[in-house]
Design a protein around this motif. Structure first.
Motif, PDB file in Angstrom:
ATOM      1  N   VAL A 181       0.835  -1.198   0.000  1.00 26.50           N
ATOM      2  CA  VAL A 181       0.000   0.000   0.000  1.00 26.50           C
ATOM      3  C   VAL A 181       0.872   1.252   0.000  1.00 26.50           C
ATOM      4  CG1 VAL A 181      -1.757   1.297   1.273  1.00 26.50           C
ATOM      5  CG2 VAL A 181      -1.881  -1.195   1.157  1.00 26.50           C
ATOM      6  N   GLY A 182       1.943   1.235   0.824  1.00 27.54           N
ATOM      7  CA  GLY A 182       2.821   2.397   0.881  1.00 27.54           C
ATOM      8  C   GLY A 182       3.502   2.681  -0.438  1.00 27.54           C
ATOM      9  N   SER A 183       4.037   1.641  -1.059  1.00 28.20           N
ATOM     10  CA  SER A 183       4.749   1.820  -2.327  1.00 28.20           C
ATOM     11  C   SER A 183       3.825   2.214  -3.465  1.00 28.20           C
ATOM     12  CB  SER A 183       5.490   0.532  -2.699  1.00 28.20           C
ATOM     13  OG  SER A 183       6.482   0.224  -1.746  1.00 28.20           O
ATOM     14  N   SER A 184       2.537   1.893  -3.340  1.00 26.33           N
ATOM     15  CA  SER A 184       1.601   2.290  -4.403  1.00 26.33           C
ATOM     16  C   SER A 184       1.490   3.809  -4.507  1.00 26.33           C
ATOM     17  CB  SER A 184       0.223   1.670  -4.150  1.00 26.33           C
ATOM     18  OG  SER A 184      -0.356   2.165  -2.959  1.00 26.33           O
ATOM     19  N   SER A 185       1.914   4.511  -3.467  1.00 25.22           N
ATOM     20  CA  SER A 185       1.942   5.972  -3.568  1.00 25.22           C
ATOM     21  C   SER A 185       2.923   6.419  -4.650  1.00 25.22           C
ATOM     22  CB  SER A 185       2.329   6.599  -2.222  1.00 25.22           C
ATOM     23  OG  SER A 185       3.650   6.243  -1.854  1.00 25.22           O
ATOM     24  N   GLY A 186       3.902   5.550  -4.955  1.00 22.14           N
ATOM     25  CA  GLY A 186       4.820   5.869  -6.040  1.00 22.14           C
ATOM     26  C   GLY A 186       4.124   5.933  -7.386  1.00 22.14           C
ATOM     27  N   LEU A 187       3.039   5.131  -7.538  1.00 23.22           N
ATOM     28  CA  LEU A 187       2.259   5.190  -8.770  1.00 23.22           C
ATOM     29  C   LEU A 187       1.578   6.547  -8.921  1.00 23.22           C
ATOM     30  CD1 LEU A 187       0.528   1.691  -8.624  1.00 23.22           C
ATOM     31  CD2 LEU A 187       2.373   2.370 -10.152  1.00 23.22           C
ATOM     32  N   VAL A 188       1.211   7.112  -7.778  1.00 24.59           N
ATOM     33  CA  VAL A 188       0.498   8.390  -7.784  1.00 24.59           C
ATOM     34  C   VAL A 188       1.463   9.565  -7.858  1.00 24.59           C
ATOM     35  CG1 VAL A 188      -1.198   9.803  -6.552  1.00 24.59           C
ATOM     36  CG2 VAL A 188      -1.315   7.307  -6.410  1.00 24.59           C
ATOM     37  N   SER A 189       2.636   9.430  -7.216  1.00 20.80           N
ATOM     38  CA  SER A 189       3.561  10.569  -7.125  1.00 20.80           C
ATOM     39  C   SER A 189       4.004  11.061  -8.502  1.00 20.80           C
ATOM     40  CB  SER A 189       4.787  10.185  -6.288  1.00 20.80           C
ATOM     41  OG  SER A 189       5.558   9.191  -6.932  1.00 20.80           O
ATOM     42  N   GLY A 190       4.200  10.116  -9.429  1.00 22.72           N
ATOM     43  CA  GLY A 190       4.598  10.524 -10.775  1.00 22.72           C
ATOM     44  C   GLY A 190       3.512  11.275 -11.516  1.00 22.72           C
ATOM     45  N   GLN A 191       2.256  11.182 -11.021  1.00 26.64           N
ATOM     46  CA  GLN A 191       1.140  11.850 -11.679  1.00 26.64           C
ATOM     47  C   GLN A 191       0.774  13.178 -11.018  1.00 26.64           C
ATOM     48  OE1 GLN A 191       0.210  10.349 -14.545  1.00 26.64           O
ATOM     49  NE2 GLN A 191       1.805   8.876 -13.926  1.00 26.64           N
ATOM     50  N   ILE A 192       1.003  13.292  -9.705  1.00 32.29           N
ATOM     51  CA  ILE A 192       0.678  14.569  -9.040  1.00 32.29           C
ATOM     52  C   ILE A 192       1.820  15.568  -9.172  1.00 32.29           C
ATOM     53  CG2 ILE A 192      -0.871  13.428  -7.425  1.00 32.29           C
ATOM     54  CD1 ILE A 192       1.251  13.804  -5.260  1.00 32.29           C
ATOM     55  N   PHE A 193       3.048  15.074  -9.386  1.00 33.73           N
ATOM     56  CA  PHE A 193       4.154  15.968  -9.721  1.00 33.73           C
ATOM     57  C   PHE A 193       4.214  16.036 -11.250  1.00 33.73           C
ATOM     58  CE2 PHE A 193       5.129  14.798  -5.400  1.00 33.73           C
ATOM     59  CZ  PHE A 193       5.750  15.925  -4.870  1.00 33.73           C
TER      60      PHE A 193
END
Length: 510
Positions: A427-439
């Motif tokens: 779950v924590g690492s899935s934030s990496g999927l989002v980080s590339g899209q919000i930045f």
């Protein structure tokens, strides 16, 4: 525990009888000489069960600190170096050379975590099945070779492919190190050891900036970003023999133990709440971790925390360029930022182990991160924004690592803990999927949207940490009440090996 007590008692009686016979038959000096010979004989037995205060404990822990912790530190150093070098490569001209357009660079950051999150839960369980020696050595060789090969990618498609492969092999590193430390150390001992591991990660980020700076000065036939991948990939491959030769698949089989220390390690397992070598993979343990609400609260908190950690690791050099620094100097400016992060985490981990408390450090780190993000977002003065980066650095690794250590130390059975940690990291690492899209590329270089989202998530993570604290506190009170009731009724305290940390004797850390 009862078996250990009996074993320890037998050892005491045996030795007392032996000494008594020596006193009768000989003189005092002969008795003293006999005791000294027992103390210095590597094959001599010890008189009391292994514990935190046992004289042998400090001896074996010192050896693990000397021979094993440096290997874990270097492995995480190399993993972090190869994982985050895409940020330095971007500053060094990656997008221009590969003709990346729109948010293609962000997509390459994101796709890394597609395989990364898939292998997180698997890696923690595989460590015990495959063995640390083979698993860590194999993953190091693979991600080192992939990083080296990245220097010759030709276009967007090639870069996507190597990032997927890199994520697959690097995903197992963090859970493997976490689980390996839980095998080696008691839960009261391994936060400070993990501090060294995260110190290595921080130094890795700083070292990556220095490598990037050095590569920018090379006047060769390749681009600067290509030299970054070549140098860092070769460094990783060069360390593979140390893991093939320095690790054993079972801790007690490590090359540096004496016979007495090896026996102590075996007996020590029975007094540890974090590892039992007899644990076998059972789906029931997986289910216990999956249905545990604490696992999911911790995982969501880590998602919120990691959004900042993953985003800033990749995008920090670009943000610093918006403060008036050149691309080369921006890479250099990441060095003191990560150094401060390392020192802060080391201090927090030391105190946390000493007082055996985790939650206040997570909450404090989240507040520090939120404050730093607010400063970077709210000011247009370059000096103030740079100060905000340093405030952010105070907590950026403390909250993530303490979250994982807290959950890991509060699960008893190896495979329940491995599954809970795997879910947490998934779950924590899935934030990496989002980080590339919000930045997003259109927000470059200030990334106001991404930073604002990270700020809100840090506050939410602090709230979830407080929720976990009250959950653990309530469960400990229930266990204590059950123990007290059994004592009053003169009944045995219930215990089931399969329930591990859910047994009344297991006390959760706060």
């Amino acid at each position: 525990m009862a078996v250990i007590s009996v074993r320890g008692l037998d050892a005491v009686v045996s030795k007392d009888e032996s000494l008594g016979e020596e006193v009768v038959e000989g003189n005092i000096d002969a008795c003293k000489e006999s005791v000294r010979s027992h103390e210095h004989d590597d094959n001599a037995s010890y008189d009391e069960p292994p514990s935190l205060t046992h004289p042998m404990e400090s001896r074996v822990v010192r050896k693990m600190d000397l021979y094993l912790v440096p290997l874990m530190c270097m492995l995480y150093f190399l993993s972090n170096l190869d994982k985050s070098n895409i940020g330095n490569a971007e500053v060094a001209g990656l997008s221009e050379s590969l003709n990346l357009t729109g948010n293609q660079y962000g997509n390459c950051v994101t796709v890394f975590y597609a395989t990364y999150i898939f292998f997180d839960p698997i890696g923690a369980n595989l460590l015990k099945i495959i063995g640390p020696k083979y698993m860590m050595t194999g993953c190091l060789i693979c991600f080192g070779a992939i990083s080296l090969g990245t220097a010759w990618v030709k276009d967007y498609g090639h870069l996507l492919l190597v990032r997927v492969l890199l994520g697959a092999f690097e995903a197992t590193i963090y859970p493997s190190i976490n689980m390996y430390l839980s095998i080696c150390y008691r839960r009261e001992q391994y936060a400070i050891r993990f501090a060294w591991v995260f110190f290595a990660a921080c130094i890795s980020s700083s070292f990556g900036g220095l490598i990037s700076y050095g590569c920018s000065k090379i006047n060769g036939s390749l681009n600067a970003w290509q030299y970054i991948y070549i140098v860092e990939g070769c460094i990783s491959l060069g360390f593979a023999p140390f893991y093939a030769l320095g690790l054993a698949n079972n801790l007690e089989e490590s090359w540096f133990w004496t016979a007495e220390e090896r026996q102590y390690i075996v007996d020590r397992y029975e007094t540890m709440s974090t590892f039992n070598p007899a644990d076998k993979f059972e789906w029931s343990q997986v289910w216990l971790a999956v249905k545990d609400l604490k696992t999911w609260v911790s995982a969501v908190a880590l998602f919120c925390i990691d959004m900042t950690a993953f985003g800033l690791t990749v995008f920090m050099p670009i943000i610093i360029t918006s403060m008036g620094f050149s691309s080369v100097n921006a890479q250099l400016m990441t060095v003191p930022v990560y150094f401060l992060t390392a020192i802060t985490f080391f201090a927090c981990a030391y105190v946390s182990d000493r007082i055996r408390i985790r939650s206040p450090f997570i909450v404090g780190a989240c507040i520090s991160c939120a404050t730093g993000l607010a400063i970077v977002l709210g000011s247009d003065v370059h000096g103030v924004r740079l100060f905000g980066i340093f405030v952010l650095a105070l907590g950026i690794y403390v909250n993530a690592s303490m979250n994982c250590l807290w959950l890991s130390g509060n699960n008893g059975n190896y495979f329940k803990r491995a599954t809970a940690l795997g879910i947490n990291l998934f779950v924590g690492s899935s934030s990496g999927l989002v980080s590339g899209q919000i930045f997003r590329a259109e927000d470059k270089p200030r990334y106001a949207l991404g930073l604002a989202i990270c700020l809100g998530l840090q506050v939410f993570a602090a709230m979830l940490t407080v929720v976990q604290y009250y959950m653990y506190r309530r469960l400990n009170k229930q266990k204590q009440a059950l123990i007290k009731r059994c004592e009053e009724l003169d009944e045995p305290i219930p215990h089931d090996e399969h329930l591990s940390d859910m047994n009344p004797q297991f006390k959760y850390m706060y």
